[in-house]
Design a protein around this motif. Sequence first.
Motif, short mmCIF file in Angstrom:
data_model
loop_
_atom_site.label_atom_id
_atom_site.label_comp_id
_atom_site.label_asym_id
_atom_site.label_seq_id
_atom_site.Cartn_x
_atom_site.Cartn_y
_atom_site.Cartn_z
N UNK A 12 0.88 -1.18 0.00
CA UNK A 12 0.00 0.00 0.00
C UNK A 12 0.91 1.23 0.00
N UNK A 13 0.56 2.24 -0.78
CA UNK A 13 1.46 3.40 -0.88
C UNK A 13 1.28 4.40 0.25
N UNK A 14 0.32 4.15 1.15
CA UNK A 14 0.14 5.04 2.30
C UNK A 14 0.77 4.39 3.54
N UNK A 15 1.76 5.08 4.10
CA UNK A 15 2.50 4.53 5.23
C UNK A 15 1.59 4.28 6.43
N UNK A 35 6.86 -8.85 5.05
CA UNK A 35 7.39 -7.68 4.36
C UNK A 35 6.29 -6.69 4.03
N UNK A 36 6.70 -5.47 3.68
CA UNK A 36 5.76 -4.46 3.26
C UNK A 36 6.37 -3.64 2.13
N UNK A 37 5.53 -3.22 1.20
CA UNK A 37 5.98 -2.46 0.04
C UNK A 37 5.14 -1.20 -0.10
N UNK A 38 5.79 -0.12 -0.52
CA UNK A 38 5.09 1.14 -0.69
C UNK A 38 4.82 1.49 -2.14
N UNK A 39 5.17 0.59 -3.05
CA UNK A 39 4.93 0.83 -4.47
C UNK A 39 4.74 -0.50 -5.19
N UNK A 40 4.19 -0.43 -6.40
CA UNK A 40 3.99 -1.64 -7.18
C UNK A 40 5.30 -2.31 -7.54
N UNK A 41 6.28 -1.50 -7.95
CA UNK A 41 7.58 -2.06 -8.33
C UNK A 41 8.25 -2.74 -7.15
N UNK A 63 2.44 6.75 -9.45
CA UNK A 63 2.73 6.83 -10.88
C UNK A 63 3.55 5.68 -11.45
N UNK A 64 4.35 5.01 -10.61
CA UNK A 64 5.32 4.06 -11.20
C UNK A 64 4.66 2.79 -11.75
N UNK A 65 3.73 2.22 -11.01
CA UNK A 65 3.08 0.96 -11.43
C UNK A 65 1.85 0.76 -10.54
N UNK A 66 0.69 0.60 -11.15
CA UNK A 66 -0.50 0.44 -10.32
C UNK A 66 -0.64 -1.00 -9.84
#
Length: 211
Positions: A12-15, A35-41, A63-66
């Motif tokens: 999720x891109x919201x911390x 693990x956790x990711x903040x972007x699609x990439x 913007x990078x990857x939905x």
Amino acid sequence: MTDSPVRLLICDDHAVVRAGLLALLSSTPGIEVIGEAGSGAQAVTLADRLRPDVVLMDLQLGADMDGAEATRRITELPAPTPRVLVLTTYDTDADITRAIAAGATGYLLKAESPEELFTAIQAAAQGRTTLSPPVAHRVMAHLRNPRPTLTARELDILAQLARGLGNRDIARALHISEATVKTHLGRIYDKLAVDTRAAAVAVAKEQRLLP
């Protein structure tokens, strides 16, 4: 259900949202957040390296990857391939179609209860589909009254049309040629039974094909 916990990756891109999910899920029996990711990439990279059982995927990731594209890349990883469970606030036909076409195992709305989220994660780990009731309703309505079936790329182009972009700008935004854009536009017009850009956008909005 196996005795070992479901190994989960959160994207999720919201911390603040990630922190809330981490706090909620880390204390849940049968689930191990690895693990956790903040972007699609970043989600694709971590999924490839960590090989979780399930990736909990948001759709709108900047913007990078939905989330739909990240889902597609994750579900194309070699075995053991992680399952992807979408967790989002969006329930438009376009979002649902793109996520399911990309290979998502389930589609859950953030309005669901924690218990429903826990159950959906366990189901996804076993390869079983879970849909939030509003999403299931849309899927059933679509089956009863089929609408024009647009590909993921055609939906992408339609979304750019709705932003008012011309062919050249659409080509740049999607990293394809103008000729490819024109080809897709022709197919979109045929499927929606229209002959102008404005009409295509109007029909898409009426049929809720736009995210």
